[in-house]
Design a protein around this motif. Structure first.
Motif, PDB file in Angstrom:
ATOM      1  N   GLU A   1       3.367   5.089  -8.057  1.00 27.00           N
ATOM      2  CA  GLU A   1       3.530   4.263  -9.013  1.00 27.00           C
ATOM      3  C   GLU A   1       4.801   3.806 -10.453  1.00 27.00           C
ATOM      4  O   GLU A   1       4.313   5.378 -10.772  1.00 27.00           O
ATOM      5  N   PHE A   2       5.053   3.422 -10.653  1.00 32.93           N
ATOM      6  CA  PHE A   2       6.082   2.904 -11.902  1.00 32.93           C
ATOM      7  C   PHE A   2       5.145   1.888 -12.404  1.00 32.93           C
ATOM      8  O   PHE A   2       5.002   1.019 -12.582  1.00 32.93           O
ATOM      9  N   ASN A   3       4.979   2.208 -13.969  1.00 31.90           N
ATOM     10  CA  ASN A   3       3.935   1.562 -15.082  1.00 31.90           C
ATOM     11  C   ASN A   3       3.340   0.050 -14.239  1.00 31.90           C
ATOM     12  O   ASN A   3       3.390  -0.745 -14.325  1.00 31.90           O
ATOM     13  N   GLY A   4       2.223   1.032 -13.186  1.00 27.23           N
ATOM     14  CA  GLY A   4       1.437  -0.213 -12.536  1.00 27.23           C
ATOM     15  C   GLY A   4       2.055  -0.951 -11.104  1.00 27.23           C
ATOM     16  O   GLY A   4       0.716  -1.709 -10.542  1.00 27.23           O
ATOM     17  N   PHE A   5       3.495  -0.984 -11.147  1.00 26.24           N
ATOM     18  CA  PHE A   5       3.510  -1.296  -9.917  1.00 26.24           C
ATOM     19  C   PHE A   5       4.330  -0.156  -8.812  1.00 26.24           C
ATOM     20  O   PHE A   5       4.549   0.698  -9.262  1.00 26.24           O
ATOM     21  N   PHE A   6       3.435  -0.408  -7.525  1.00 29.15           N
ATOM     22  CA  PHE A   6       3.866   0.492  -5.945  1.00 29.15           C
ATOM     23  C   PHE A   6       4.879   0.227  -5.516  1.00 29.15           C
ATOM     24  O   PHE A   6       5.454  -0.795  -4.986  1.00 29.15           O
ATOM     25  N   ALA A   7       5.843   1.270  -5.894  1.00 23.24           N
ATOM     26  CA  ALA A   7       7.156   1.573  -5.221  1.00 23.24           C
ATOM     27  C   ALA A   7       6.500   1.789  -3.607  1.00 23.24           C
ATOM     28  O   ALA A   7       7.613   1.717  -2.701  1.00 23.24           O
ATOM     29  N   VAL A   8       5.591   2.320  -3.461  1.00 29.58           N
ATOM     30  CA  VAL A   8       5.075   2.903  -2.633  1.00 29.58           C
ATOM     31  C   VAL A   8       4.077   2.853  -2.586  1.00 29.58           C
ATOM     32  O   VAL A   8       2.837   3.346  -3.095  1.00 29.58           O
ATOM     33  N   ARG A   9       3.426   2.468  -1.357  1.00 39.32           N
ATOM     34  CA  ARG A   9       1.618   2.555  -1.281  1.00 39.32           C
ATOM     35  C   ARG A   9       0.743   2.791  -0.370  1.00 39.32           C
ATOM     36  O   ARG A   9       1.545   2.413   0.598  1.00 39.32           O
ATOM     37  N   ASP A  10      -0.443   4.211  -0.825  1.00 36.26           N
ATOM     38  CA  ASP A  10      -0.589   4.168   0.580  1.00 36.26           C
ATOM     39  C   ASP A  10       0.743   4.505   1.769  1.00 36.26           C
ATOM     40  O   ASP A  10      -0.023   4.183   3.267  1.00 36.26           O
ATOM     41  N   VAL A  11       1.354   5.170   1.363  1.00 38.35           N
ATOM     42  CA  VAL A  11       1.785   5.227   2.893  1.00 38.35           C
ATOM     43  C   VAL A  11       1.744   6.642   3.619  1.00 38.35           C
ATOM     44  O   VAL A  11       2.073   7.816   3.277  1.00 38.35           O
TER      45      VAL A  11
END
Ligand SMILES: Nc1ncnc2c1ncn2[C@@H]1O[C@H](COP(=O)(O)OP(=O)(O)OP(=O)(O)O)[C@@H](O)[C@H]1O
Length: 252
Positions: free
Chosen positions: A16-26
């Motif tokens: 996560e970068f400041n609330g944004f998931f660049a990679v999510r549950d991979v």
């Protein structure tokens, strides 16, 4: 389960970068001995996943396994010791050293010898032969005495691959190896990567689909931080949702 079947494995990996998931549950598995490519449109999270797997970035959640062992908390140096090497593109090339010195240095480092020993390469005659062999293999013999900083961009990338291979990794991770290369260099580097893959596991993040189709036995397609599809080039490239992702029409 066969622990050795997967060189690297990610479980529910997120960053996560400041609330944004660049990679999510991979969930991701790099089968031992495979040549695996990660593709996807810009901003899909490929580089972030690569940086997580190579320990350049710490995950926000999830875990990473090497040969079945949890290595989530290990750093890059510890991973290198375990035989997992990433290419650093040309930042790994020392401009002030000659092409040969760069290769010799990488060979010394691959054996855990400090690079302050560079001046003493002559006391390692076997390494001199190995450096010669690597230079020949990578088509760099004629430029062996040139300063690395004076090489063309394409030649620097080839040198960088030679120095990565000198570390004798069992798992090789390559981030966009074709970026910025002309056609001739692309052909040469494609051939070199194929060769480097013999007896090793290779993961590459790559935008050049021709190269991906030619090299990879397994392809993971990422979109918006998640895995959309996985399989052979033929299988994933014929999927409508993969095509849609590339034309910016993906929903979800
Ligand atoms: N350090 C960071 N801080 C904030 N946001 C980031 C950071 N690194 C990546 N991101 C964001 O995460 C998303 C995924 O980026 P990433 O570079 O992993 O994608 P990519 O698939 O490699 O893209 P490209 O093909 O363009 O290199 C992007 O929206 C990016 O802006």
């Amino acid at each position: 389960m066969d622990r050795a079947a997967h060189a690297l494995e990610a479980r529910s990996l997120s960053r996560e970068f400041n609330g944004f998931f660049a990679v999510r549950d991979v969930d991701f598995r790099l089968r031992r001995g495979s040549m695996h490519a990660v593709i996807g449109p810009n901003g899909a999270g490929k580089t972030t996943l690569f940086n997580l797997l190579t320990k350049y970035l710490a995950p926000s959640h999830g875990s990473i396994l090497h040969e079945g062992e949890d290595v989530t908390r290990l750093g890059m140096a510890a991973m290198a010791k375990r035989g997992v090497a990433r290419s650093f593109q040309i930042s790994a090339v020392f401009s002030g050293l000659s092409v040969r010195e760069n290769v010799e240095l990488a060979l010394l480092r691959g054996r855990g010898l400090g690079w302050s020993l560079l001046g003493r390469i002559s006391s390692h005659p076997a390494l001199i032969d190995e450096a010669d062999a690597l230079l020949r293999r990578f088509g760099l013999s004629e430029q062996a005495d040139a300063l690395a900083g004076n090489l063309s961009y394409g030649r620097k990338r080839v040198l960088e691959l030679a120095t990565t291979l000198a570390l004798e990794p069992s798992v090789l991770l390559l981030d966009e190896p074709m970026a910025g290369l002309g056609r001739e260099d692309i052909e040469r580097v494609t051939g070199l990567i194929r060769e480097m893959g013999e007896g090793r596991t290779v993961l590459l993040v790559e935008h050049n689909m021709k190269v991906v189709a030619e090299l990879a036995d397994t392809i993971t397609v990422m979109v918006r931080g998640q895995v959309l599809a996985e399989g052979t080039y033929e299988a994933v490239s014929s999927r409508p949702d993969v095509m849609a992702a590339y034309t910016g029409e993906a929903h979800g």
